[in-house]
Write a protein that holds these residues in place. Structure first.
Motif, mmCIF file in Angstrom:
data_model
loop_
_atom_site.group_PDB
_atom_site.id
_atom_site.type_symbol
_atom_site.label_atom_id
_atom_site.label_comp_id
_atom_site.label_asym_id
_atom_site.label_seq_id
_atom_site.Cartn_x
_atom_site.Cartn_y
_atom_site.Cartn_z
ATOM 1 N N ASN A 139 0.947 -1.088 0.000
ATOM 2 C CA ASN A 139 -0.200 -0.003 0.097
ATOM 3 C C ASN A 139 0.853 1.260 0.060
ATOM 4 N N HIS A 140 1.187 1.753 -1.101
ATOM 5 C CA HIS A 140 2.080 2.966 -1.398
ATOM 6 C C HIS A 140 1.222 4.319 -1.015
ATOM 7 N N THR A 141 0.050 4.231 -0.434
ATOM 8 C CA THR A 141 -0.525 5.421 0.144
ATOM 9 C C THR A 141 -0.138 5.841 1.405
ATOM 10 N N VAL A 142 0.757 5.124 2.187
ATOM 11 C CA VAL A 142 1.224 5.646 3.257
ATOM 12 C C VAL A 142 1.869 6.854 3.280
ATOM 13 N N LEU A 143 1.891 7.633 4.254
ATOM 14 C CA LEU A 143 2.473 9.075 4.219
ATOM 15 C C LEU A 143 3.446 9.396 5.288
ATOM 16 N N ASP A 144 3.361 8.565 6.379
ATOM 17 C CA ASP A 144 4.579 8.662 7.469
ATOM 18 C C ASP A 144 5.160 7.437 8.070
ATOM 19 N N LYS A 145 5.993 7.356 8.728
ATOM 20 C CA LYS A 145 6.788 6.511 9.213
ATOM 21 C C LYS A 145 5.813 5.430 10.136
ATOM 22 N N THR A 146 5.101 6.029 10.837
ATOM 23 C CA THR A 146 4.005 5.266 11.502
ATOM 24 C C THR A 146 3.238 4.320 10.569
ATOM 25 N N GLU A 147 2.699 4.705 9.716
ATOM 26 C CA GLU A 147 1.765 4.349 8.523
ATOM 27 C C GLU A 147 2.676 3.274 7.781
ATOM 28 N N LEU A 148 4.129 3.619 7.594
ATOM 29 C CA LEU A 148 5.062 2.610 6.869
ATOM 30 C C LEU A 148 5.132 1.374 7.758
ATOM 31 N N GLU A 149 5.246 1.534 8.955
ATOM 32 C CA GLU A 149 5.302 0.457 9.879
ATOM 33 C C GLU A 149 4.019 -0.343 9.978
ATOM 34 N N ASN A 150 2.846 0.179 10.006
ATOM 35 C CA ASN A 150 1.700 -0.486 10.012
ATOM 36 C C ASN A 150 0.712 -0.757 9.241
ATOM 37 N N ASN A 151 0.691 0.196 7.884
ATOM 38 C CA ASN A 151 -0.395 -0.083 6.991
ATOM 39 C C ASN A 151 0.594 -0.096 5.583
#
Length: 171
Positions: A139-151
């Protein structure tokens, strides 16, 4: 396929650090990957916003995904510095003969490998059982580090693509 990448992220970066993900249309060779990782380190170390260094990192994950991360707690990334990162990525495209800006190419984990599928073939692939609700999607719609780690790597049924596929909504 080992999908562990979180431990490779710099833990000194703030959870709200911005991320940009660029997916290659092919896996980089070992030699290319080694060279590319060095180029990412150099770019991150030299990246500036209005003359101020950006706390940045660059990663190559799974031999196919370039991730740039900027911790904006000290200095925000301006339009000019974002432009410089895009120019850098475009230079990488030319150097390695890859496409890094095709947002219609979707990546999934299928049979323990990253498989890239054109968006136009998504419905067909679901209907014919090549991918399903629990297939892992990048899912390349992640915007920040937290989303990168979790989504970033999530089941297809939990992604924005599920809205396009009625058969996945209730899976």
């Amino acid at each position: 396929m080992n999908l562990e990448y979180k431990s490779l992220l710099d833990n000194t970066f703030h959870p709200s650090s911005r991320v940009w993900i660029y997916q290659s249309n092919r896996v980089f060779s070992l030699g290319e990957a080694l060279s590319l990782e060095q180029q990412l380190d150099t770019f991150a170390g030299e990246w500036k916003t209005h003359g101020t260094p950006v706390k940045a990192a660059g990663y190559l994950f799974f031999g196919q995904f370039i991730v740039l991360m900027a911790d904006e707690t000290a200095a925000g990334v301006s339009g000019c510095s974002t432009d410089s990162s895009v120019r850098f990525i475009k230079e990488l495209e030319k150097q390695y003969g890859v496409s890094l800006f095709d947002r219609t190419a979707l990546a999934f984990v299928v049979k323990d490998r990253v498989q890239v599928l054109p968006l136009a073939h998504l419905q067909y692939s679901v209907e014919n059982g090549f991918i399903g609700p629990d297939t892992l999607y990048f899912n390349h719609t992640v915007l920040d580090k937290t989303e990168l780690e979790n989504n970033w790597i999530i089941p297809l049924k939990n992604s924005w693509l599920a809205r396009k596929l009625p058969s996945l909504r209730n899976a």
